[in-house]
Design a protein around this motif. Sequence first.
Motif, short mmCIF file in Angstrom:
data_model
loop_
_atom_site.label_atom_id
_atom_site.label_comp_id
_atom_site.label_asym_id
_atom_site.label_seq_id
_atom_site.Cartn_x
_atom_site.Cartn_y
_atom_site.Cartn_z
N PRO A 20 30.73 47.14 30.96
CA PRO A 20 32.01 46.43 30.84
C PRO A 20 32.30 45.58 32.07
O PRO A 20 31.95 45.94 33.20
N ARG A 21 32.95 44.44 31.85
CA ARG A 21 33.30 43.51 32.91
C ARG A 21 34.70 43.80 33.45
O ARG A 21 35.57 44.28 32.73
N ALA A 22 34.90 43.47 34.71
CA ALA A 22 36.21 43.70 35.33
C ALA A 22 37.29 42.86 34.68
O ALA A 22 38.47 43.23 34.71
N ALA A 66 36.80 34.64 37.82
CA ALA A 66 35.78 35.25 38.69
C ALA A 66 35.64 36.75 38.47
O ALA A 66 34.60 37.33 38.82
N LEU A 67 36.64 37.39 37.88
CA LEU A 67 36.53 38.82 37.62
C LEU A 67 35.37 39.14 36.68
O LEU A 67 34.80 40.24 36.73
N GLY A 68 35.00 38.17 35.85
CA GLY A 68 33.88 38.39 34.95
C GLY A 68 32.55 38.53 35.66
O GLY A 68 31.55 38.95 35.05
N GLY A 71 31.48 44.20 37.47
CA GLY A 71 31.70 45.29 36.54
C GLY A 71 32.98 46.03 36.88
O GLY A 71 33.64 45.74 37.89
N SER A 72 33.33 47.00 36.06
CA SER A 72 34.56 47.75 36.26
C SER A 72 34.32 49.15 36.82
O SER A 72 35.27 49.91 37.00
N PHE A 73 33.07 49.48 37.12
CA PHE A 73 32.72 50.79 37.68
C PHE A 73 32.53 50.63 39.18
O PHE A 73 31.69 49.84 39.63
N ASP A 74 33.31 51.37 39.97
CA ASP A 74 33.29 51.18 41.42
C ASP A 74 32.33 52.12 42.15
O ASP A 74 32.35 52.22 43.37
N GLU A 78 35.59 54.48 36.55
CA GLU A 78 35.98 53.21 35.94
C GLU A 78 37.39 52.86 36.42
O GLU A 78 38.28 53.72 36.47
N LEU A 79 37.57 51.61 36.80
CA LEU A 79 38.89 51.19 37.25
C LEU A 79 39.87 51.20 36.09
O LEU A 79 39.50 50.98 34.94
#
Length: 314
Positions: A20-22, A66-68, A71-74, A78-79
């Motif tokens: 998944p993308r941010a 730019a968030l794309g 990813g959403s995993f830090d 997952e954020l």
Amino acid sequence: MDTPHDPLAGLRPAADHRDPRASALLRPFSPGTPLQDRPVLLGLPYDGGIPSRPGARFGPKALREALGSYGSFDGQRELGEVVDMGDLTLAAMNGAVTHARIEEASRNLFAAGARPIFIGGDHGLTGSLIRGLAAARPGLRLALVTIDAHLDVREYDNEATLSSGTPFRRALETPILTGARTAMIGIRYLANSRYYLSWAREQGVHLYTVDDVAERGAVAVAREALSRIMKDADALYLSVDIDAADAAVAPGVSAVSVGGLSSREMIDVVRTVSAEPRLLGADLMELSPPHDENARTAKLTARLLLEVLSVRPS
């Protein structure tokens, strides 16, 4: 009526649920959405107070795009989702009206218990953001960290003469903030006058130059700053001017210059400050897409936004 045929049907790449993308973290606001203790994003597309290079009004759009890139995993989790309020409608040719709208929006969000992250946009708006916070929480003892090449404590005559150089003069005029609870990190010489450096020191502001960061390390400087300003503070606000970063990594800013912080140093300071549990709001300002090469500055700004989110409760 026949359904229009999509000539590209089946040719567009499908989103990969395994990566998944941010950008998917942003959830558009709808009436009834609870805001209490939730991260809220609000764009401030205004650059009327920037005396150098216009273009920061396009910053909120570029940051979202730019968030794309991330990813959403830090690395640990997952954020969590962010309520995206969209962009505020602002009066492009009327600074006084714009600042009044910004102050009202800030007051409303803080009164609703949100933990807003404002994206701009003219850094001068930060003064009105903090004034809105003061109106919502008049008894608050606020601490402030700025990451900026400049002091931004210039004098001004009235609301119509506000600029990107005035936000922290205005913030320090509020009853909720003092110089002793203010730290400025990333200050550059040859970018600030003797007069305003003297004024900031007279107010008790804690100043950390780029040389301090280079010699002692970004994390150590940020931790020391927090230890000094949070002693009697109820809450913390973080304000980031992307021009604190060196031109090599952030060409797309309103006041580009060499000798600034590296991207790694910017990340380390933002992450360290954002980990303070009393952080209740932040802003990321002065991203100027027309001057950005290969969206490098937008990607740095988006990364800093994710750093703020990564250390907040899910």
